[in-house]
Scaffold this active site. Structure first.
Site, PDB file in Angstrom:
ATOM      1  CG  HIS A 127      45.846  33.896  37.278  1.00 18.20           C
ATOM      2  ND1 HIS A 127      45.377  32.924  36.417  1.00 18.20           N
ATOM      3  CD2 HIS A 127      45.962  33.274  38.482  1.00 18.20           C
ATOM      4  CE1 HIS A 127      45.234  31.790  37.060  1.00 18.20           C
ATOM      5  NE2 HIS A 127      45.583  31.964  38.305  1.00 18.20           N
ATOM      6  CG  HIS A 128      43.376  33.844  41.227  1.00 18.34           C
ATOM      7  ND1 HIS A 128      42.458  33.512  40.268  1.00 18.34           N
ATOM      8  CD2 HIS A 128      44.082  32.708  41.482  1.00 18.34           C
ATOM      9  CE1 HIS A 128      42.602  32.226  39.957  1.00 18.34           C
ATOM     10  NE2 HIS A 128      43.572  31.718  40.673  1.00 18.34           N
ATOM     11  CB  ALA A 129      46.015  40.219  42.540  1.00 17.90           C
ATOM     12  CG  ASP A 168      39.594  35.672  39.222  1.00 15.71           C
ATOM     13  OD1 ASP A 168      40.835  35.459  39.203  1.00 15.71           O
ATOM     14  OD2 ASP A 168      38.932  35.727  40.272  1.00 15.71           O
TER      15      ASP A 168
END
Ligand SMILES: [Zn+2]
Length: 378
Positions: A127-129, A168
């Protein structure tokens, strides 16, 4: 049975023995399910293509990952979040990341085509990529690539992220979209990576009101977490009327996790997974895609994801874990493991006055979020 998507090549996503995002977690999980007599018969997904990845990521970024993956690191790798302590480079990182994207995308396509209602991807959750930047152990954003496949099929997607870190990358990618609701419950960015995910991040343009963040206080316990969850999630689903849930099931909000500071026990996770299943039944006719995510304490993470698997499959929860499995992994890891599926130890003790204060702050956060967001909903 809920179809399970998995490929042994997921284990090739490996930043090295000193890195917390260890493929051993998946190997442990798999061998535990086998030892329990519940080994899945998984669907083997095809690797995501370059074109699949480009649905979310930029050409320049993908070209950098590919060059790095071939052992030709380009001079500005760090501008793309590569060759950093969080995302060190390794040979074959592009196919490794695309293999995991392939799993989440395959799950989404099964749902979009009506071949499956609910699917468990035993991997993924990156989910941070970001579109042009690796971050927080994440190279390609499998979640957003899968969400695109679902919205392409005309489905409204509610993305729910229970990882201890703010989701994010997924939020940023869908920030201006009104067909994707993102909802992340996480430890406040005041205290934890990536430092975002506050209640005023509500989306932009057509996406205004479709990005929800619940930043929780450090040392939030089961009771406060579940109370906050109930104050936000069911209302958001009633408002948004999704066709499908995409759930990132990070296990790093567990109290044993070395990276986060929340104090969830396995009992909270059991409750959360049962609630998510019930909420899917109520709001999407059961349509849901579950992925894994963060989780850096081997002992806790494997038990949390075993709970997820058993609950999704409607299997009974054993009390004790198979002793041969436990001894084998204790020897491999050089540490002791909890003998039961649920926690045997308790989280660190927080004074009752402090617990109350934390719970009050979390209730206020949820209330402020709902006050702010309801302006866009009604
Ligand atoms: Zn995390």
């Amino acid at each position: 049975m809920v179809p399970v998507v998995y490929h042994p090549d997921y284990l090739s996503y490996n930043f090295g023995p000193a890195h917390p995002f260890s493929p051993l977690r998946l190997e442990m999980l798999w061998t535990l399910l086998e030892a329990l007599g519940y080994a899945p018969d998984p669907l083997r997904p095809p690797m995501a293509t370059r074109a699949d990845v480009l649905r979310v990521h930029t050409e320049a970024y993908v070209a950098h990952v590919e060059a790095t993956s071939r052992g030709e690191p380009l001079p500005d790798a760090e501008a793309f979040g590569l060759d950093t302590p969080d995302v060190p480079i390794f040979l074959g990182m592009d196919p490794a990341a695309r293999t995991l994207v392939g799993g989440t995308l395959h799950a989404a396509r099964l749902i979009a085509s009506g071949q499956a209602l609910s699917v468990l991807q035993l991997g993924g959750g990156f989910h941070h990529a970001h579109p042009s930047r690796a971050s927080g152990f994440c190279i390609y954003n499998d979640l957003s690539i899968a969400i695109r496949a679902l919205t392409d099929a005309g489905l409204r997607v509610a993305y729910i992220d229970i990882d201890v870190h703010h989701g994010d990358g997924v939020q940023a990618i869908h920030y201006d979209e009104d067909s994707v609701l993102t909802l992340s419950l996480h430890e406040s960015g005041h205290y934890l990576f990536p430092g975002t995910g506050f209640i005023d991040e509500i989306g932009e343009g057509r996406g205004q009101g479709f990005s929800l963040n619940v930043p929780l206080q450090p040392f939030t316990d089961d009771q406060s977490y579940l109370e906050t969850f109930e104050r936000v999630l069911p209302h958001a689903l009633v408002m948004f009327r999704p066709d499908v849930l995409v759930v990132q099931c990070g296990a790093d909000a567990h109290f044993q996790d070395p990276l986060g500071d929340l104090l969830l026990t396995t009992h909270a996770y059991e409750h959360i997974f049962r609630r998510l299943k019930a909420l899917a039944a109520e709001h999407t006719g059961g349509r849901a895609l579950f992925t894994l995510g963060g989780g850096y304490d081997f002992d806790a993470t494997v038990r949390v994801w075993t709970l997820l698997y058993l609950i999704l499959q409607d299997l009974p929860l054993p009390d004790r874990l198979p002793i041969d499995w436990r001894i084998d992994w204790e020897q491999r890891l050089g540490c002791s493991l909890t003998p039961t599926l649920h926690d045997a130890a308790l989280p660190l003790s927080v004074s009752s006055a402090r617990r109350q204060q934390i719970a009050q702050q979390n209730v206020q956060t949820a209330q402020r979020l709902m006050d702010r967001i309801s302006y866009y909903w009604y």
